[in-house]
Write a protein that holds these residues in place. Sequence first.
Motif, PDB file in Angstrom:
ATOM      1  N   GLN A 145      60.487 -63.288  13.133  1.00 55.99           N
ATOM      2  CA  GLN A 145      59.837 -62.044  13.512  1.00 55.99           C
ATOM      3  C   GLN A 145      59.186 -62.202  14.877  1.00 55.99           C
ATOM      4  OE1 GLN A 145      56.711 -60.744  10.889  1.00 55.99           O
ATOM      5  NE2 GLN A 145      56.579 -58.717  11.806  1.00 55.99           N
ATOM      6  N   SER A 146      59.349 -61.178  15.714  1.00 55.61           N
ATOM      7  CA  SER A 146      58.688 -61.130  17.011  1.00 55.61           C
ATOM      8  C   SER A 146      57.930 -59.814  17.089  1.00 55.61           C
ATOM      9  CB  SER A 146      59.712 -61.225  18.152  1.00 55.61           C
ATOM     10  OG  SER A 146      59.078 -61.035  19.408  1.00 55.61           O
ATOM     11  N   MET A 175      58.207 -57.788  20.397  1.00 55.96           N
ATOM     12  CA  MET A 175      59.470 -57.091  20.600  1.00 55.96           C
ATOM     13  C   MET A 175      59.806 -56.153  19.444  1.00 55.96           C
ATOM     14  SD  MET A 175      61.689 -60.308  22.071  1.00 55.96           S
ATOM     15  CE  MET A 175      63.191 -59.327  22.222  1.00 55.96           C
ATOM     16  N   GLN A 229      60.780 -56.979  16.491  1.00 59.09           N
ATOM     17  CA  GLN A 229      62.080 -57.482  16.039  1.00 59.09           C
ATOM     18  C   GLN A 229      61.949 -58.309  14.771  1.00 59.09           C
ATOM     19  OE1 GLN A 229      64.101 -60.173  18.809  1.00 59.09           O
ATOM     20  NE2 GLN A 229      65.971 -59.012  18.466  1.00 59.09           N
ATOM     21  N   ARG A 248      64.542 -60.610  12.218  1.00 56.24           N
ATOM     22  CA  ARG A 248      65.877 -61.226  12.204  1.00 56.24           C
ATOM     23  C   ARG A 248      66.007 -62.146  10.995  1.00 56.24           C
ATOM     24  NH1 ARG A 248      67.961 -63.318  17.806  1.00 56.24           N
ATOM     25  NH2 ARG A 248      68.004 -61.060  18.036  1.00 56.24           N
ATOM     26  N   ASP A 250      69.781 -58.035  12.039  1.00 56.81           N
ATOM     27  CA  ASP A 250      68.875 -57.910  13.186  1.00 56.81           C
ATOM     28  C   ASP A 250      68.326 -56.494  13.233  1.00 56.81           C
ATOM     29  OD1 ASP A 250      67.470 -58.477  15.419  1.00 56.81           O
ATOM     30  OD2 ASP A 250      69.177 -58.851  16.717  1.00 56.81           O
ATOM     31  N   GLN A 251      66.996 -56.371  13.194  1.00 61.61           N
ATOM     32  CA  GLN A 251      66.364 -55.063  13.266  1.00 61.61           C
ATOM     33  C   GLN A 251      65.314 -55.072  14.358  1.00 61.61           C
ATOM     34  OE1 GLN A 251      65.071 -53.576   9.499  1.00 61.61           O
ATOM     35  NE2 GLN A 251      64.012 -51.807  10.340  1.00 61.61           N
ATOM     36  N   ASP A 252      65.408 -54.070  15.266  1.00 60.07           N
ATOM     37  CA  ASP A 252      64.436 -53.977  16.353  1.00 60.07           C
ATOM     38  C   ASP A 252      64.078 -52.517  16.588  1.00 60.07           C
ATOM     39  OD1 ASP A 252      66.595 -52.880  17.698  1.00 60.07           O
ATOM     40  OD2 ASP A 252      67.042 -54.699  18.822  1.00 60.07           O
ATOM     41  N   TYR A 303      61.109 -56.691  26.007  1.00 64.72           N
ATOM     42  CA  TYR A 303      62.364 -56.619  25.255  1.00 64.72           C
ATOM     43  C   TYR A 303      63.512 -57.275  26.008  1.00 64.72           C
ATOM     44  CZ  TYR A 303      66.218 -54.748  22.542  1.00 64.72           C
ATOM     45  OH  TYR A 303      67.337 -54.627  21.780  1.00 64.72           O
TER      46      TYR A 303
END
Length: 214
Positions: free
Chosen positions: A23-24, A27, A29, A31, A45-47, A125
């Motif tokens: 997790q970020s 961003m 995000q 993953r 992948d989810q952002d 990003y």
Amino acid sequence: MRVTDPSTSSAGNRRINTVLSQQSRSMGQLRRIEIYNDKFVKVIDQDLFGRQSYHLNLSMLEPWPVRHRRIAWRWLLGMICFALTTLAFGYYLWLHQDPATLNRLLPFIIAFILLTCGFLILFIYHSPNVTEFRSRYGSCPLLRLLYNKPDPESFRHFVAELRTRILAASQAVTFDKKEMLAIELKELDRLADEGVLTRDAYHRARQRIMNMHF
């Protein structure tokens, strides 16, 4: 050697070997990377721009990862320009302290503040700090791991296992190089159609493979 998800076939359920969740927050995000059935990997992948899921055969990956740290200078410079413009408007208002001037300039100040925040988000990003696994012949980034996420120890352990399984999957392949080139090209076609690869990355990889083939 077509990349398929064994869980959707009649052969049985998918057997997951190892999972890495990343997790970020900066961003936005999330993953999840799953190694399954010893020779496949699934990426979820989810952002901020949506959700993407795809599968890879480990035998088409180069076992030596590359760390990729890029600074998106275009977005950084844009952010700095809008931030300086906002400060200039603020300083002008501080000097004059005129309500009429404030009412006239306030919409512009708000717009520049929003633009500064937008460019900051885009800068974060587009400035990834990732470890990439690339395709064997086209040298196309197919698997990106957020560097040292969720923690350095888990990250190093997962990368080491992934490398080991890539090597094992590659050694089990019985095709010659020309057949492997054709298979990788077909897989890159699929990934480009699924939106995993950009068209520029796909065409560069395709050109490398065609040069090797001929």
